[in-house]
Design an enzyme around this catalytic site. Structure first.
Site, PDB file in Angstrom:
ATOM      1  N   CYS A 112       0.830  -1.203   0.000  1.00 22.06           N
ATOM      2  CA  CYS A 112       0.000   0.000   0.000  1.00 22.06           C
ATOM      3  C   CYS A 112       0.870   1.260   0.000  1.00 22.06           C
ATOM      4  CB  CYS A 112      -0.981  -0.034   1.161  1.00 22.06           C
ATOM      5  SG  CYS A 112      -2.345   1.156   0.992  1.00 22.06           S
ATOM      6  N   HIS A 214      -3.538  -5.152   0.570  1.00 19.87           N
ATOM      7  CA  HIS A 214      -3.058  -5.548   1.896  1.00 19.87           C
ATOM      8  C   HIS A 214      -3.098  -7.075   2.034  1.00 19.87           C
ATOM      9  CE1 HIS A 214      -2.638  -1.689   4.070  1.00 19.87           C
ATOM     10  NE2 HIS A 214      -3.463  -1.267   3.123  1.00 19.87           N
ATOM     11  N   GLU A 216      -1.626  -8.843   4.110  1.00 17.40           N
ATOM     12  CA  GLU A 216      -1.507  -9.270   5.511  1.00 17.40           C
ATOM     13  C   GLU A 216      -2.850  -9.491   6.191  1.00 17.40           C
ATOM     14  OE1 GLU A 216      -2.092  -4.883   5.968  1.00 17.40           O
ATOM     15  OE2 GLU A 216      -1.084  -6.183   4.522  1.00 17.40           O
TER      16      GLU A 216
END
Length: 240
Positions: A112, A214, A216
Site C-alpha cells: 500500500c 493488503h 496481511e
C-alpha cells in the site's frame, strides 16, 4: 529462518487505562503474516536515515508497511485538501531503507503506502485522492475497514507468476495511488478501473515488488512466501 524487517507507524496512541503517548506501532497482522509465511519479523521504527545501511546489513528482507500519506513535497506537489498530515521522520527513514535495500540487493515488498513510496523513490508521482480520478470510493469505502475487489496481473511479470491460478480478489484500503510511474518501474497489475495495483523494477536482479493491496489481512500467503524464499537465498542473518 530469514529475518524480515517491517517498518512501523510513528503516531500518538492510547492503551491501557491511562496511557496516551507518541508510539511506534504496527498492526499485528503484519508480523503474523510474515511468521505464517516462514519468516522472523522484527519492527523497524523510524530512525536516522544515515543508519539505514547498517540496519539492512542485518536483515534478510524488508517490508515497507502501509500507513500515512506520503508528504506530497517529496514528488513536488501541493497538498490536496484530503491528504493527511505528513510524517517526515517516517518518510525519510523508509526512503533511506529502500535505497539501502536496493543497493544491497535485499528483497523488498512494499504494501500500500510502501508501494507508493517505491514509486516516489524512483521519481514518480501520486494521485492524492483517488476518487477524484476514478469517480468512486470502492478502494476505501469506509474508514477503518478493508473492502475487496479483483485485480488483473500483467502476463509475463513476476506478479502474474506468483498469483497464477484462481481469480484474484484483494483487500483494499487506500485513497491515494500511483500516478506517473517512476524511472525503472513497470505496472504489473491493475484494478478494473485502471488503478495500478502492483509494481516491479525493470532490469534489476532480485526480488523487489510493490502491491497496492493488503495481503496481511487475508489468508493468501503467496506474495509474502515469495519474499521469504528470496530472503532465504540472499540474506545475511544466518538465523535458523
Amino acid at each position: 529462518m530469514p529475518l524480515i524487517g517491517v517498518t512501523t507507524y510513528l503516531t500518538r496512541a492510547r492503551w491501557g487505562a491511562a496511557w496516551d503517548l507518541p508510539a511506534a506501532l504496527l498492526p499485528a497482522a503484519y508480523p503474523a503474516h510474515v511468521q505464517r509465511a516462514g519468516g522472523l519479523a522484527v519492527m523497524l521504527p523510524p530512525d536516522a536515515p544515515s543508519t539505514a545501511p547498517a540496519v539492512l546489513a542485518r536483515l534478510d528482507a524488508l517490508v515497507l508497511a502501509g500507513g500515512d500519506d506520503l508528504d506530497p513535497t517529496l514528488y513536488a506537489a501541493r497538498p490536496h485538501p484530503r491528504s493527511g498530515t505528513p510524517v517526515p521522520e517516517r518518510d525519510h527513514w523508509e526512503l533511506a531503507l529502500l535505497n539501502a535495500a536496493l543497493n544491497r540487493g535485499v528483497p523488498v515488498l512494499g504494501i500500500c503506502r510502501g508501494m507508493q513510496l517505491m514509486n516516489v523513490h524512483a521519481g514518480g508521482t501520486l494521485c492524492q485522492h483517488l476518487p477524484d480520478e476514478v469517480g468512486h470510493d470502492g478502494h476505501n469505502p469506509a474508514p477503518g475497514t478493508f473492502a475487496d475487489h479483483p485485480v488483473k496481473p500483467v502476463p509475463g511479470t513476476l506478479t502474474a507468476t506468483l498469483l497464477a491460478g484462481a481469480p484474484l480478489d484483494v483487500a483494499t484500503h487506500h485513497h491515494q495511488s500511483v500516478a506517473r510511474l517512476g524511472a525503472g518501474l513497470v505496472a504489473t497489475a491493475y484494478a478494473e478501473d485502471g488503478t495500478v495495483e502492483a509494481l516491479e523494477y525493470t532490469g534489476r536482479a532480485g526480488f523487489a515488488l510493490g502491491v497496492q493491496w493488503h495481503p496481511e489481512v487475508r489468508d493468501d500467503l503467496r506474495v509474502t512466501e515469495a519474499l521469504v524464499r528470496a530472503a532465504s537465498l540472499s540474506g545475511p542473518s544466518g538465523l535458523s
